[in-house]
Scaffold this motif. Sequence first.
Motif, PDB file in Angstrom:
ATOM      1  N   UNK A 273       0.827  -1.207   0.000  1.00 23.66           N
ATOM      2  CA  UNK A 273       0.000   0.000   0.000  1.00 23.66           C
ATOM      3  C   UNK A 273       0.860   1.256   0.000  1.00 23.66           C
ATOM      4  N   UNK A 274       0.485   2.200  -0.860  1.00 26.94           N
ATOM      5  CA  UNK A 274       1.143   3.507  -0.894  1.00 26.94           C
ATOM      6  C   UNK A 274       0.484   4.423   0.131  1.00 26.94           C
ATOM      7  N   UNK A 275       1.274   4.961   1.030  1.00 23.65           N
ATOM      8  CA  UNK A 275       0.730   5.847   2.064  1.00 23.65           C
ATOM      9  C   UNK A 275       0.042   7.060   1.437  1.00 23.65           C
ATOM     10  N   UNK A 276       0.627   7.569   0.366  1.00 24.52           N
ATOM     11  CA  UNK A 276       0.069   8.774  -0.265  1.00 24.52           C
ATOM     12  C   UNK A 276      -1.342   8.543  -0.772  1.00 24.52           C
ATOM     13  N   UNK A 277      -1.613   7.345  -1.300  1.00 26.12           N
ATOM     14  CA  UNK A 277      -2.949   7.044  -1.816  1.00 26.12           C
ATOM     15  C   UNK A 277      -4.011   7.144  -0.730  1.00 26.12           C
ATOM     16  N   UNK A 278      -3.625   6.813   0.504  1.00 22.59           N
ATOM     17  CA  UNK A 278      -4.599   6.771   1.595  1.00 22.59           C
ATOM     18  C   UNK A 278      -4.556   8.022   2.478  1.00 22.59           C
ATOM     19  N   UNK A 279      -3.411   8.672   2.530  1.00 18.55           N
ATOM     20  CA  UNK A 279      -3.199   9.758   3.487  1.00 18.55           C
ATOM     21  C   UNK A 279      -4.074  10.976   3.221  1.00 18.55           C
ATOM     22  N   UNK A 280      -4.045  11.465   2.020  1.00 19.49           N
ATOM     23  CA  UNK A 280      -4.741  12.728   1.722  1.00 19.49           C
ATOM     24  C   UNK A 280      -6.246  12.640   1.929  1.00 19.49           C
TER      25      UNK A 280
END
Length: 706
Positions: A273-280
């Motif tokens: 999982x990419x943190x950026x995909x979920x973070x924003x």
Amino acid sequence: MKQIIQDLKKGDTILEEVPVPLVKKGHVLIKTSKSLVSLGTEKMLVEFGKANFIQKAKQQPDKVKMVLDKVKTDGLKPTIDAVFNKLGQPLPLGYCNVGEVVAVGKGVSEFKIGDRVASNGNHAEYVLVPKNLVAKIPDNVSDEEAAFTVIGAIGLQGIRLLNPTFGETIVVVGLGLIGLVTAELLKANGCNVIGFDFDPEKIKIAKSKGITAINPSEGTDQVKFVETFTNGVGADGVIITASSKSNEIISQSAQMCRKLGRIVLVGVIGLDISRADFYNKEISFQVSCSYGPGRYDEEYEQKGNDYPIGYVRWTEKRNFEAVLNAISVGSLDVNPLITERVPLKEFETIYGDMSSSKSIASILEYNSTEEPKNTVTLNEKEFGGNKGIIGIVGAGNFTSATILPSLKKLNADIKYIASSGGLSSTTMAKQYGITNSTTNYKEILTDNEADLVFITTKHNMHASMVLETLRADKSVFVEKPLALNRDELNEIIEEYNSRNVSISVGFNRRFAPLAKQMKKVLGKDNTPMNIVATMNAGFIPSDVWVHDMEIGGGRIIGEACHYIDLCTYLAGSKVKSVCMNSMGVNPEENTDNASILLKYENGTNAVINYFANGSKAYSKERVEVYSQERTLVMDNWRKLRGFGFKKFSKCSSKQDKGHYNQFNELISSQKSGGESIIPFEEIVNTTKASFAAIESLKEGRWIEVK
């Protein structure tokens, strides 16, 4: 009866002849009419079975590490034997079963003989299923339709975790069998549903159900399509029912979501999982566990203890019932999903080449007219009135990995092997040339030729089965422990004293070559000694049955008794009193991190350290003996060193814990009519000492062994 199994070693899918299970408490026995092949799940199992050893290892890197650790501590050959034994145990295929109840166990009031039911039973002509994994079928639902119950429950549980509301837009990634059912249930829930799949036929079916279905291979950008469809807002949620190793699916799912969107994984995908995909967007992600609350919970599934509906509205059984109701009222139409109907005997039509199959749902049809048999004879063999004819009750891992290989080396005569389900006993019977596989162990007790019964079931069944065996005037070998409480033990003692048969318990350590060597060099003068024995037993999760005091008796009674017996053997005396202390602030009735102090009648002092919090890379067992300014150190049943002995300094052995020697002596004794290979009074003393250890923990004092 016939049952479809997957051979994990050779990769073959087989229609095996096995005995019909006996109904037991809390279960129902079902005669199957239809079962549904779940191509996604079963394809993975079949392909894993067909893979070579290197490919299997790549698919399970965590298991490879466990194997390497075992090689370091136990050696190469025992590790290889353990791996091949595990691969030699076939998997039963299937979990979507429909049929008629033909027997009801004690404690089951909600079902009666003749009821049509759906369950998670295997592809077999008869299945034995716990009552909380069975649901009645409405009269207007056909057996074919009801075969979709479990698949529907898997999709429904994913929906419940996502918790969609009326009018929300939900994306279903992967329109296979579970995906199509999930999409239709979402539609019935008042959601706007978008489905993605690369199969034109599945897209066509989804569209016929009013689902906005898209094939990405036709050039559509999935993320941009969802963005356009939702007027730039994004999907409220995504349910992933696809099967893929790619990490792209989870990334795209996050990109499709609106801010605070939800993603639920029902299928199997890459999860880098990419943190950026979920973070924003602060997206939530959850993995769905099978059919719903209760799955893999021993209390719910095996013991039949339901969750109160006020606190757990939707258990796995209530999910089954909800799916059946949806089919009954017409909000879920599964008939268009049926691709083929295949008689059970033609199962290879489905399993022959699953990798290229375009089927969505394949129905297996059953029409057996044979009388159910609880015993299957695999080969005809005459035993000629010999003694030492063995019947084995229990076909678990210990039987397959330890008992049967030892008995094979001894050319032992085994007439029966029994298991509750029939598959494991049949597999072992074929492998080791055993005459009969049965699900009714009482057939062993009534057969005059079988005079020695091995009991290797769960611990709570030991005492009652020992008593039954004694009353049948047969000698018995029972894997430890002999009993779980004093009442059981006293009943066994009384029965034993009235019979002319032997009782042996699986205290094999005293028969190990290095244990015999220790006894030899220590001498026969019965001088008091100090013994320190350490069992680096390893962690077992708290929900495993061995920890259950009613079923397993806990690890002290169930396992540490091995070392109480070993200390008794080395000391040449019986335990007089016991004191046990456990790790932690508040001692409890059950523990697997404890030190047991033993006082012996001859003055020997022994300490058994039974620990579950050590490293698996360290030796599992170690024994030190201090006597007359001499010391013995045994390491993991592979090395023995002596200090201060005139004629002994060291010796080594392949890892041998004494099973072969024990069974050799047992069979020889049975054939010759000799005495028990372990004096019965020592077996009783060891058993009482294990009870005293638990009593000591509870009361915080030394306990006399009486």
